[in-house]
Motif scaffolding. Structure first.
Motif, short mmCIF file in Angstrom:
data_model
loop_
_atom_site.label_atom_id
_atom_site.label_comp_id
_atom_site.label_asym_id
_atom_site.label_seq_id
_atom_site.Cartn_x
_atom_site.Cartn_y
_atom_site.Cartn_z
N SER A 1 30.29 -36.94 2.21
CA SER A 1 29.76 -35.58 2.29
C SER A 1 30.02 -35.00 3.67
O SER A 1 30.50 -35.67 4.58
CB SER A 1 28.25 -35.60 2.01
OG SER A 1 27.57 -36.31 3.04
N ARG A 2 29.66 -33.71 3.84
CA ARG A 2 29.82 -33.07 5.13
C ARG A 2 28.99 -33.79 6.20
O ARG A 2 29.45 -34.02 7.31
CB ARG A 2 29.40 -31.60 5.05
CG ARG A 2 29.63 -30.83 6.36
CD ARG A 2 28.97 -29.47 6.30
NE ARG A 2 29.59 -28.61 5.31
CZ ARG A 2 30.63 -27.82 5.55
NH1 ARG A 2 31.17 -27.80 6.78
NH2 ARG A 2 31.12 -27.06 4.60
N SER A 3 27.75 -34.16 5.84
CA SER A 3 26.89 -34.85 6.81
C SER A 3 27.44 -36.23 7.15
O SER A 3 27.33 -36.69 8.29
CB SER A 3 25.46 -34.96 6.28
OG SER A 3 25.42 -35.72 5.08
N ASP A 4 28.05 -36.92 6.17
CA ASP A 4 28.69 -38.21 6.44
C ASP A 4 29.81 -38.04 7.46
O ASP A 4 29.92 -38.81 8.43
CB ASP A 4 29.28 -38.81 5.16
CG ASP A 4 28.23 -39.22 4.15
OD1 ASP A 4 27.11 -39.56 4.57
OD2 ASP A 4 28.54 -39.18 2.95
N ILE A 5 30.65 -37.05 7.24
CA ILE A 5 31.78 -36.81 8.14
C ILE A 5 31.29 -36.42 9.53
O ILE A 5 31.84 -36.87 10.55
CB ILE A 5 32.71 -35.73 7.57
CG1 ILE A 5 33.27 -36.17 6.21
CG2 ILE A 5 33.84 -35.42 8.54
CD1 ILE A 5 34.09 -37.44 6.25
N ASP A 6 30.24 -35.62 9.60
CA ASP A 6 29.67 -35.26 10.91
C ASP A 6 29.17 -36.50 11.63
O ASP A 6 29.35 -36.64 12.85
CB ASP A 6 28.52 -34.26 10.73
CG ASP A 6 28.99 -32.88 10.30
OD1 ASP A 6 30.20 -32.60 10.47
OD2 ASP A 6 28.17 -32.09 9.80
N SER A 7 28.53 -37.39 10.89
CA SER A 7 28.03 -38.64 11.48
C SER A 7 29.18 -39.52 11.96
O SER A 7 29.10 -40.12 13.05
CB SER A 7 27.18 -39.39 10.45
OG SER A 7 26.77 -40.64 10.93
N ASN B 1 32.14 -38.50 12.89
CA ASN B 1 32.70 -37.82 14.06
C ASN B 1 31.88 -38.12 15.31
O ASN B 1 32.42 -38.46 16.38
CB ASN B 1 32.75 -36.31 13.80
CG ASN B 1 33.60 -35.57 14.81
OD1 ASN B 1 34.20 -36.18 15.70
ND2 ASN B 1 33.67 -34.26 14.69
N GLU B 2 30.57 -38.04 15.17
CA GLU B 2 29.69 -38.32 16.31
C GLU B 2 29.80 -39.77 16.74
O GLU B 2 29.83 -40.08 17.95
CB GLU B 2 28.25 -37.98 15.92
CG GLU B 2 27.24 -38.15 17.04
CD GLU B 2 25.83 -37.76 16.62
OE1 GLU B 2 24.89 -38.13 17.34
OE2 GLU B 2 25.68 -37.09 15.58
N ARG C 1 33.09 -40.25 18.63
CA ARG C 1 33.06 -39.66 19.97
C ARG C 1 32.25 -40.49 20.95
O ARG C 1 32.51 -40.49 22.16
CB ARG C 1 32.49 -38.24 19.91
CG ARG C 1 33.28 -37.27 19.05
CD ARG C 1 34.69 -37.10 19.55
NE ARG C 1 35.49 -36.28 18.63
CZ ARG C 1 36.79 -36.16 18.70
NH1 ARG C 1 37.49 -36.83 19.61
NH2 ARG C 1 37.44 -35.40 17.85
N TYR D 1 36.02 -31.79 4.40
CA TYR D 1 35.18 -31.73 5.60
C TYR D 1 35.76 -32.51 6.79
O TYR D 1 35.21 -32.46 7.89
CB TYR D 1 33.78 -32.27 5.28
CG TYR D 1 33.16 -31.65 4.06
CD1 TYR D 1 32.94 -30.28 3.98
CD2 TYR D 1 32.80 -32.45 2.96
CE1 TYR D 1 32.37 -29.71 2.85
CE2 TYR D 1 32.24 -31.88 1.83
CZ TYR D 1 32.02 -30.52 1.77
OH TYR D 1 31.48 -29.97 0.65
N PRO E 1 37.49 -33.33 9.95
CA PRO E 1 37.93 -32.41 11.01
C PRO E 1 39.36 -32.68 11.48
O PRO E 1 39.81 -33.82 11.52
CB PRO E 1 36.92 -32.66 12.13
CG PRO E 1 36.44 -34.06 11.92
CD PRO E 1 36.45 -34.27 10.42
#
Length: 352
Positions: free
Chosen positions: A280-286, A288-289, A292, A316, A318
């Motif tokens: 999901s979008r939140s999985d991908i955000d996690s 990515n974080e 980084r 999603y 990036p």
């Protein structure tokens, strides 16, 4: 918890046992076809390496037969019969059939259908010159009787040490192994000793007509998940002690995959999700974080080949991560154990 799950496991075993008895008694009838069919499956829930073994069989027989691979298409967002083509995505046929299609292209016909008999009939209608059908994850689909049934079991999690759902991970009783013509012990360690072959063979206690084989995984060089966004090639050997790798897995049992990276000096972090996970979008955000925050001047993401199929079509994901995201291809290698019999030659003999 065991006390609560045990009665449910008994009920599940009774239901699957009655179903198998109905087939064995021919009250429910298996359908046979003139075209040879190889069924590949297991009696546990995921993690035995069905897709790499289907690819192994197909790659070794494609020169001799015009082959179609038929799968259920687990977690696809379609229904009915779907034939893979140049416009297909994992959402339409599932990540594992998509991986097979992407690997072989039009050299092999890849299709999905939850009703295997309808799927076979449609394949034969579309391609009357087919010489062989390989059924992926077919052991419980008894409406079709394959010419050869190949049962897989994980070396580290053999079915004879497991219990029925929901107490364990077995789809049906271990005694159903007797329906298999060939049993393949998968994901064996590279340093398997002769005594291990003998112990496993004894524990399996196969019938005389059943062939036993042992296989291991062999990993290839890293491949970019997004080749059009990869400004450089990467290899695990180029990373040192000050570098880092984020392992991203959405497979049933990632232990074998993760263990491969423990031989390298770089730091390893693991993000694990459930099998066939739809990121999901939140999985991908996690992700990515997490990437980084990794230490080191050089860092990459490495995922499994199956997960790469979903990531490359994930809306999603990036752009900033694409140049640093790779997958590790896997192939199957036969290990000589009990005897020197070759799995592919035995399959050729059985379907000829």
């Amino acid at each position: 918890m065991v006390c609560l799950l045990t009665p449910l496991s008994w009920i599940y075993g009774a239901v699957t046992g009655i179903r198998n008895w109905l087939f064995d008694s021919r009250i429910l009838k298996e359908e046979e076809y003139d075209i040879p069919i190889i069924g590949v499956g297991n009696i546990t829930v995921g993690g035995t390496g069905k897709t790499p073994h289907v690819e192994y069989i197909v790659s070794n027989l494609a020169a001799d037969y015009k082959i179609a691979v038929l799968s259920r298409g687990y977690k696809r967002k379609t229904s009915g019969f779907v034939l893979a083509n140049s416009n297909i995505t994992p959402d339409l046929i599932g990540d594992e059939p998509f991986q097979i299609y992407r690997k072989f292209g039009m050299k092999v016909q890849v299709a999905v259908c939850e009703n295997r008999r309808k799927g076979i009939q449609e394949l034969l209608r579309l391609f009357p010159d087919l010489g062989l059908i390989v059924l992926d994850d077919s052991f419980q689909h008894r409406w079709v009787k394959p010419k050869v049934s190949v049962l897989l079991t994980d070396y580290s999690r053999p079915f004879y040490r497991d219990r029925l759902l929901p107490l364990g991970r077995l789809r049906e009783s271990p005694s159903q192994v007797n329906r298999a013509d060939m049993v393949v012990v998968t994901k064996c360690p590279d340093d398997l000793m002769p005594i291990n072959f003998r112990i496993t063979s004894k524990d399996l206690d196969l019938m005389k007509y059943q062939k036993l084989f042992f296989t291991r995984y062999e990993y290839g060089a890293l491949e970019p998940v997004f080749p059009e966004n990869a400004p450089y090639s990467a290899s695990l050997g180029m990373l040192g002690a000050g570098d880092a790798v984020l392992l991203l897995t959405g497979i049933a049992h990632p232990r074998y995959f993760v263990r491969h990276f423990r031989n390298y000096p770089f730091k390893v972090k693991v993000d694990h999700y459930s099998d066939h996970h739809d990121f999901s979008r939140s999985d991908i955000d996690s992700i990515n974080e997490r990437f980084r925050s990794l230490p080191g001047s050089r860092k990459i993401i490495v995922t499994t080949e199956k997960d790469a199929m979903r990531l490359m079509h994930n809306p999603y994901f990036p752009e900033s991560l694409k140049p640093f995201t790779f997958y590790l291809p896997v192939t199957v290698r036969l290990i000589n154990g009990i005897d020197e019999t070759d799995l592919i030659q035995e399959l050729r003999n059985a379907i000829s």
